[in-house]
Motif scaffolding. Structure first.
Motif, mmCIF file in Angstrom:
data_model
loop_
_atom_site.group_PDB
_atom_site.id
_atom_site.type_symbol
_atom_site.label_atom_id
_atom_site.label_comp_id
_atom_site.label_asym_id
_atom_site.label_seq_id
_atom_site.Cartn_x
_atom_site.Cartn_y
_atom_site.Cartn_z
ATOM 1 N N LEU A 280 0.825 -1.210 0.000
ATOM 2 C CA LEU A 280 0.000 0.000 0.000
ATOM 3 C C LEU A 280 0.861 1.264 0.000
ATOM 4 C CD1 LEU A 280 -2.806 -1.069 2.518
ATOM 5 C CD2 LEU A 280 -3.029 -0.787 0.043
ATOM 6 N N LYS A 281 2.036 1.178 0.615
ATOM 7 C CA LYS A 281 2.964 2.319 0.590
ATOM 8 C C LYS A 281 3.519 2.560 -0.814
ATOM 9 C CE LYS A 281 6.337 2.940 3.321
ATOM 10 N NZ LYS A 281 7.553 2.717 4.139
ATOM 11 N N LEU A 288 3.070 -1.138 -10.641
ATOM 12 C CA LEU A 288 1.624 -1.342 -10.735
ATOM 13 C C LEU A 288 0.862 -0.383 -9.829
ATOM 14 C CD1 LEU A 288 1.240 -5.233 -10.798
ATOM 15 C CD2 LEU A 288 0.718 -3.641 -12.635
ATOM 16 N N PHE A 289 1.373 -0.183 -8.624
ATOM 17 C CA PHE A 289 0.720 0.712 -7.673
ATOM 18 C C PHE A 289 1.786 1.533 -6.951
ATOM 19 C CE2 PHE A 289 -1.115 1.735 -3.487
ATOM 20 C CZ PHE A 289 -2.215 2.465 -3.920
ATOM 21 N N PRO A 290 1.866 2.836 -7.250
ATOM 22 C CA PRO A 290 2.947 3.664 -6.697
ATOM 23 C C PRO A 290 2.752 4.086 -5.253
ATOM 24 C CG PRO A 290 1.519 4.983 -8.090
ATOM 25 C CD PRO A 290 1.037 3.575 -8.206
ATOM 26 N N GLY A 291 1.618 3.686 -4.640
ATOM 27 C CA GLY A 291 1.417 3.998 -3.234
ATOM 28 C C GLY A 291 0.237 4.934 -3.007
ATOM 29 N N PHE A 298 -2.707 10.510 0.466
ATOM 30 C CA PHE A 298 -2.521 10.319 1.907
ATOM 31 C C PHE A 298 -1.403 9.300 2.141
ATOM 32 C CE2 PHE A 298 -5.506 6.929 0.976
ATOM 33 C CZ PHE A 298 -5.208 5.908 1.868
ATOM 34 N N PRO A 299 -0.471 9.617 3.024
ATOM 35 C CA PRO A 299 0.690 8.748 3.235
ATOM 36 C C PRO A 299 0.400 7.637 4.239
ATOM 37 C CG PRO A 299 0.909 10.720 4.557
ATOM 38 C CD PRO A 299 -0.372 10.875 3.801
ATOM 39 N N THR A 384 -3.829 -4.868 -4.584
ATOM 40 C CA THR A 384 -3.402 -3.714 -3.780
ATOM 41 C C THR A 384 -4.129 -2.432 -4.158
ATOM 42 O OG1 THR A 384 -1.194 -4.683 -3.504
ATOM 43 C CG2 THR A 384 -1.413 -2.335 -3.079
ATOM 44 N N SER A 385 -4.235 -2.138 -5.438
ATOM 45 C CA SER A 385 -4.853 -0.872 -5.855
ATOM 46 C C SER A 385 -6.315 -0.802 -5.430
ATOM 47 C CB SER A 385 -4.729 -0.693 -7.367
ATOM 48 O OG SER A 385 -5.355 -1.752 -8.058
#
Length: 643
Positions: A280-281, A288-291, A298-299, A384-385
């Motif tokens: 998720l980060k 695929l998913f940069p976070g 939101f971090p 994840t996304s």
């Protein structure tokens, strides 16, 4: 409104075998209806309207109708177009008669209920169940043809587990256990198999001294397409792709502050929980998913994430987690629960709904991630996304909206549940519930409303009318179009109550009721594509008020099959207070398709308008809360936890 990117000669073959004869005649037996109820005692006798005589076709009255001789009944030579319902009954009668004559008993199943008549033909038997074709007599109004709807179904044995093998036999998975991208092709292959095995045995059907034949191919209908869904993101930027749009432009509306996310897990699941955190980060599958920070703003850091280990997922442990979250002092929080729950395990399902109830009543958004999803890298990578998207939405963010067709239009999605119990072999409804999810035609959620809640049906209907009227009055300054998206199983008296509200409301507004049914008897194949999948947003007109719509389908600019596409959705115009032109109807279909793209539960969750989907989720949750004897949640004050 046909899109330029689809050929003008575009057509889709409906799963419908038409009768070769446009018109035919057959013998029925009829008796004038009177005050006596004696006739009802005979099986197969129904009340229908017919012409008084062949010389007075415009003059009609009600008769008791039988397809076989009965004392006191007169013979009548009936034409197929005199009464569609009688003709459908007659076709079913002939079909069953031929099956009994020509087939073995184990080759087919007769299904004759009040709502549906069909014969189920068994293609192949397995220990888990039977591969079958349902064959249902039907009158296709748009083509003015009688015939039979044919569709493949896998009939799972009640004692068989819902296993991967069952999913393969159902065609949802391919033979390698992966998502079946050849779903449409495989379904059509089953219809081809049915034609080879059964069609020549069944037809022609004997009808008196004549025969009734069937056309040996599916009926091709002209198809049209609605506009492609357009999504609106940060700073008003648009895209035809949810994922690409949010990655490039950011969400339509970000969170007001950085949230605190509480990871809830068992000690033995700590490592896979860390894998989820890293994913998720954006540290695990960055291509695929940069976070969450880059995608949604939101971090996830050591300061914004806290882990809460639990022994199990009992009520006591979940209440402890709830209390710890509430005592954190954070104003924007979410619980991310890593659990081994399985939908087929009754005890685990009970834990799931109990935990959902505990967090919902505390107004804490909760997101469940199954241990199964995290155990394999390949599953986590592609999930994840969607997990991040749901967390962002439950925290109050708005990822995107859709570009609407009708402006100033309030969509009222209705969900309902009737609590039942069995008394002396009969089903008794003990309580009636109805809920509404309000959104505008851009798909942005506005509020939840309880429409009715009572053990008495008349009181429930009174509440239903009063609450729908209140919705219209409360939003009169903002909207002049009001559209109800109702589930197909809405009862007639409920639908009549909703229509009555519109009839007595401000007639300067537009009022429309659509019945939307994703689970229907219709299917279709596009033979212009090798995959047989129609283009996304295609639709067929099957009557003046009914349409079959593909909310999912091929991208005409890239016809490569990327996943398993869902079946089409049946949409019926049930009520309208002003005359609707063809273009008016298309505009309401367009909004329904658009709203399927407003589903924030996943980047590819596009087969049902959010108006319907969210309302049905609410009904499912409240049903389960009731089943497990949990107190009702105050729906109108909580956050949209159903996301």
């Amino acid at each position: 409104m046909t899109s330029a990117y689809v050929p003008e000669s575009y057509s889709v073959s409906l799963n419908f075998f038409s009768i070769a004869e446009d018109r035919f005649e057959f013998r029925v037996y009829r008796k004038i209806t009177g005050d006596s109820q004696e006739t009802r005692k005979f099986d197969g006798i129904k009340k229908h309207s017919l012409p008084l005589s062949l010389d007075a076709l415009e003059e009609r009255r009600n008769y008791w109708i039988s397809l076989i001789p009965h004392n006191g009944f007169d013979i009548f030579q009936c034409a197929s177009y005199f009464n569609n319902y009688i003709t459908i009954d007659y076709l079913y009668y002939l079909l069953v008669k031929k099956c009994r004559l020509c087939l073995d008993a184990e080759e087919y199943i007769e299904k004759d209920s009040f709502f549906s008549k069909k014969v189920i033909f068994i293609l192949r038997k397995h220990s888990q169940g039977n591969e079958a074709i349902t064959f249902k007599p039907y009158y296709l109004k748009s083509a003015r043809k009688f015939g039979f709807l044919a569709d493949f179904k896998f009939l799972k044995n009640s004692k068989a587990d819902f296993s991967k093998e069952v999913q393969k036999l159902s065609l949802s998975l391919d033979r390698f256990g992966r998502e079946n991208k050849n779903f449409y092709f495989d379904k059509y292959s089953k219809i081809d198999e049915f034609k080879e095995i059964f069609l020549s045995k069944i037809f022609p059907l004997a009808s008196g001294d004549d025969t009734i034949n069937i056309v040996n191919s599916l009926l091709k209908l002209p198809a049209k397409t609605l506009k492609r869904k357009t999504y609106v993101f940060g700073r008003g930027n648009t895209s035809n792709s949810q994922y690409a749009g949010i990655r490039r432009f950011g969400p339509f509306e970000k969170l007001v502050q950085n949230p605190k996310v509480f990871f809830v897990f068992r000690q033995q699941d700590r490592l896979i929980s860390l894998d989820l955190y890293e994913a998720l980060k954006g540290a695990k599958y960055s291509t695929l998913f940069p976070g969450t920070e880059k995608m949604f703003g939101f971090p996830l850091t050591k300061r914004t994430v806290t882990g809460i280990p639990v022994e199990n997922f009992s009520d006591q442990e979940m209440e402890r987690v709830r209390d710890e979250i509430l005592s954190s002092g954070e104003s924007l929080v979410a619980a991310l629960i890593i659990a081994p729950w399985d939908s087929e395990d009754n005890e685990k399902r009970k834990e799931y709904y109990h935990s959902k109830h505990i967090f919902a009543t505390a107004r804490i958004p909760s997101q469940v991630v199954r241990v199964f999803t995290l155990e394999k890298d390949s599953r986590l990578k592609w999930s994840t996304s969607n997990i991040a998207l749901q967390c962002f939405s439950k925290l109050g963010g708005k990822p995107w909206k859709v570009k609407p067709q009708n402006k100033k239009c309030l969509i009222i999605g209705v969900g309902q549940s009737h609590y039942r119990k069995y008394v002396k072999g009969k089903t008794i409804i003990t309580k009636y519930y109805a809920y509404s999810v309000l959104s505008d035609s851009s798909g942005l959620f506005k509020e939840l409303r309880v429409l009715g809640e009572s053990a008495d049906n008349s009181d429930y209907l009174t509440q239903l009318k009063a609450n729908v009227r209140a919705i219209i009055e409360d939003h009169s300054d903002e909207f002049d179009h009001y559209v109800i998206h109702a589930p197909y199983k809405l009862r007639r008296d409920e639908l009549d109550s909703l229509s009555e509200v519109f009839k007595t409301s401000n007639q300067d507004n537009n009022f429309v009721v659509l019945k939307i049914n994703p689970d229907n008897h219709f299917f279709g194949y596009c033979f212009a594509n090798n995959s047989l999948v129609p283009f996304e947003s295609s639709y067929l007109c099957i009557s003046n008020t009914e349409y079959i719509v593909w909310f999912e389908g091929l991208d005409p600019e890239n016809t490569k099959v990327s996943r398993r596409y869902a079946a089409p959705v049946h949409i019926e115009f049930s009520y309208w207070n002003r005359e609707l032109s063809y273009q008016d109807k298309v505009s309401y279909l367009q909004d329904a398709v658009n709203l399927s793209g407003a589903n924030w539960r996943g980047f590819n969750a596009k087969n049902s308008p959010v108006s319907m989907y969210y309302a049905q989720l609410i009904a499912r949750f409240t049903n389960k809360f009731n089943e497990f004897d949990l107190p009702q949640v105050d729906l109108e004050t909580i956050k949209p936890w159903f996301l």
